[in-house]
Design a protein around this motif. Structure first.
Motif, short mmCIF file in Angstrom:
data_model
loop_
_atom_site.label_atom_id
_atom_site.label_comp_id
_atom_site.label_asym_id
_atom_site.label_seq_id
_atom_site.Cartn_x
_atom_site.Cartn_y
_atom_site.Cartn_z
N LYS A 1 0.84 -1.21 0.00
CA LYS A 1 0.00 0.00 0.00
C LYS A 1 0.87 1.25 0.00
O LYS A 1 0.58 2.21 -0.72
CB LYS A 1 -0.96 -0.01 1.20
CG LYS A 1 -2.10 -0.99 1.02
CD LYS A 1 -3.02 -1.00 2.22
CE LYS A 1 -4.19 -1.95 2.00
NZ LYS A 1 -5.05 -2.07 3.19
N SER A 2 1.93 1.24 0.78
CA SER A 2 2.78 2.44 0.86
C SER A 2 3.51 2.71 -0.45
O SER A 2 3.90 3.84 -0.72
CB SER A 2 3.77 2.33 2.02
OG SER A 2 4.78 1.41 1.72
N LEU A 3 3.70 1.65 -1.27
CA LEU A 3 4.37 1.81 -2.55
C LEU A 3 3.38 1.94 -3.70
O LEU A 3 3.76 1.82 -4.87
CB LEU A 3 5.35 0.65 -2.79
CG LEU A 3 6.58 0.67 -1.87
CD1 LEU A 3 7.33 -0.66 -1.92
CD2 LEU A 3 7.51 1.82 -2.24
N GLY A 4 2.11 2.20 -3.38
CA GLY A 4 1.11 2.50 -4.41
C GLY A 4 0.50 1.29 -5.09
O GLY A 4 -0.05 1.41 -6.19
N TYR A 5 0.56 0.14 -4.46
CA TYR A 5 -0.02 -1.07 -5.04
C TYR A 5 -1.44 -1.29 -4.54
O TYR A 5 -1.74 -1.01 -3.37
CB TYR A 5 0.82 -2.30 -4.68
CG TYR A 5 2.07 -2.46 -5.52
CD1 TYR A 5 2.15 -3.44 -6.49
CD2 TYR A 5 3.16 -1.61 -5.34
CE1 TYR A 5 3.30 -3.58 -7.27
CE2 TYR A 5 4.30 -1.74 -6.11
CZ TYR A 5 4.36 -2.73 -7.08
OH TYR A 5 5.49 -2.85 -7.84
N GLN A 6 -2.29 -1.80 -5.42
CA GLN A 6 -3.57 -2.33 -4.98
C GLN A 6 -3.26 -3.66 -4.34
O GLN A 6 -2.38 -4.39 -4.81
CB GLN A 6 -4.52 -2.55 -6.16
CG GLN A 6 -5.01 -1.29 -6.81
CD GLN A 6 -5.95 -1.62 -7.99
OE1 GLN A 6 -6.18 -2.76 -8.34
NE2 GLN A 6 -6.46 -0.56 -8.60
N VAL A 7 -3.95 -4.00 -3.26
CA VAL A 7 -3.69 -5.26 -2.57
C VAL A 7 -4.92 -6.15 -2.65
O VAL A 7 -6.04 -5.71 -2.38
CB VAL A 7 -3.32 -5.02 -1.08
CG1 VAL A 7 -3.15 -6.34 -0.34
CG2 VAL A 7 -2.05 -4.18 -0.98
N ARG A 8 -4.68 -7.39 -3.04
CA ARG A 8 -5.75 -8.38 -3.11
C ARG A 8 -5.32 -9.57 -2.26
O ARG A 8 -4.30 -10.21 -2.55
CB ARG A 8 -5.96 -8.79 -4.56
CG ARG A 8 -7.07 -9.78 -4.77
CD ARG A 8 -7.27 -10.00 -6.27
NE ARG A 8 -8.13 -11.13 -6.48
CZ ARG A 8 -8.26 -11.75 -7.64
NH1 ARG A 8 -7.59 -11.33 -8.69
NH2 ARG A 8 -9.05 -12.79 -7.75
N VAL A 9 -6.06 -9.83 -1.18
CA VAL A 9 -5.77 -10.99 -0.32
C VAL A 9 -6.69 -12.12 -0.78
O VAL A 9 -7.90 -11.95 -0.84
CB VAL A 9 -6.00 -10.66 1.17
CG1 VAL A 9 -5.75 -11.88 2.04
CG2 VAL A 9 -5.10 -9.51 1.61
N VAL A 10 -6.09 -13.26 -1.15
CA VAL A 10 -6.85 -14.38 -1.69
C VAL A 10 -6.76 -15.57 -0.73
O VAL A 10 -5.69 -16.12 -0.52
CB VAL A 10 -6.31 -14.79 -3.08
CG1 VAL A 10 -7.09 -15.99 -3.63
CG2 VAL A 10 -6.38 -13.62 -4.06
N LEU A 11 -7.91 -15.93 -0.16
CA LEU A 11 -7.99 -17.09 0.74
C LEU A 11 -8.46 -18.29 -0.09
O LEU A 11 -9.48 -18.22 -0.77
CB LEU A 11 -8.98 -16.83 1.87
CG LEU A 11 -9.32 -18.02 2.77
CD1 LEU A 11 -8.09 -18.52 3.51
CD2 LEU A 11 -10.42 -17.65 3.75
#
Length: 150
Positions: A103-113
C-alpha cells in the motif's frame, strides 16, 4: 497506465494456493507469466529448496520469512507491475508487513484465501494434496490458529 497489483495468498498447505497462482498467471499469457515467476513471485518455501528437494528447517524459518519479505519489497521498489506472496499466512500479522509495504508503494492489494481452513473435509484434502508431507496433526493445528476475516 495499468495499476500495480500485490496478491497475498492465504491457505493451509495443500489448499491450492500455488495451483491458483499458476492458473492466474496462465491467463496473463506466457511472456508475462514467466516474467512474474522470475521477478514477482515470492514464497518462503522456495528458500527450503536445496538441489530440487524441499528440506524444511524450523531454525531457518524466521530468517527465510524475512528474506522473502525483503525480496517482495525490493520487487515493488523496482516497480514490478504484479507481485505475489505465496505463503500460508495463517495469522494476519504474518502478512501485515507485505500488505503495508504494498500500500505504501502504491499497489492495490488483493488478499486471496483458498479453501475453508476450519472445515475438516478441507483439512483432509490438504493432507492428501500438500507437496511437503505436512501431516494431519499439523494441518489441524494450523487450521485452529487460522484467522479469518469477519
Amino acid at each position: 497506465m495499468q495499476a500495480k497489483l500485490a496478491i497475498i495468498m492465504r491457505g493451509l498447505p495443500g489448499s491450492g494456493k500455488s495451483f491458483w497462482v499458476n492458473n492466474y498467471l496462465k491467463q496473463l499469457g506466457i511472456e508475462q507469466a514467466l516474467h512474474v515467476k522470475q521477478h514477482g513471485y515470492f514464497s518462503t518455501d522456495s528458500y527450503f529448496e536445496k538441489q530440487g528437494k524441499y528440506q524444511f528447517n524450523s531454525k531457518m524459518l524466521s530468517q527465510y520469512h524475512q528474506a522473502n519479505l525483503t525480496a517482495f519489497i525490493n520487487a515493488m521498489a523496482n516497480n514490478e507491475p504484479l507481485v505475489i506472496c505465496d505463503n500460508t499466512n495463517v495469522a494476519k500479522w504474518e502478512y501485515m508487513a507485505y500488505e503495508a509495504a504494498a500500500k505504501s508503494l502504491g499497489y492495490q492489494v488483493r488478499v486471496v484465501l483458498i479453501g475453508e481452513p476450519k472445515d475438516y473435509k478441507h483439512q483432509e484434502l490438504c493432507v492428501e494434496r500438500n507437496s511437503h508431507q505436512v501431516p494431519l496433526s499439523q494441518i489441524k493445528r494450523m487450521a485452529k490458529l487460522f484467522e479469518l476475516d469477519d
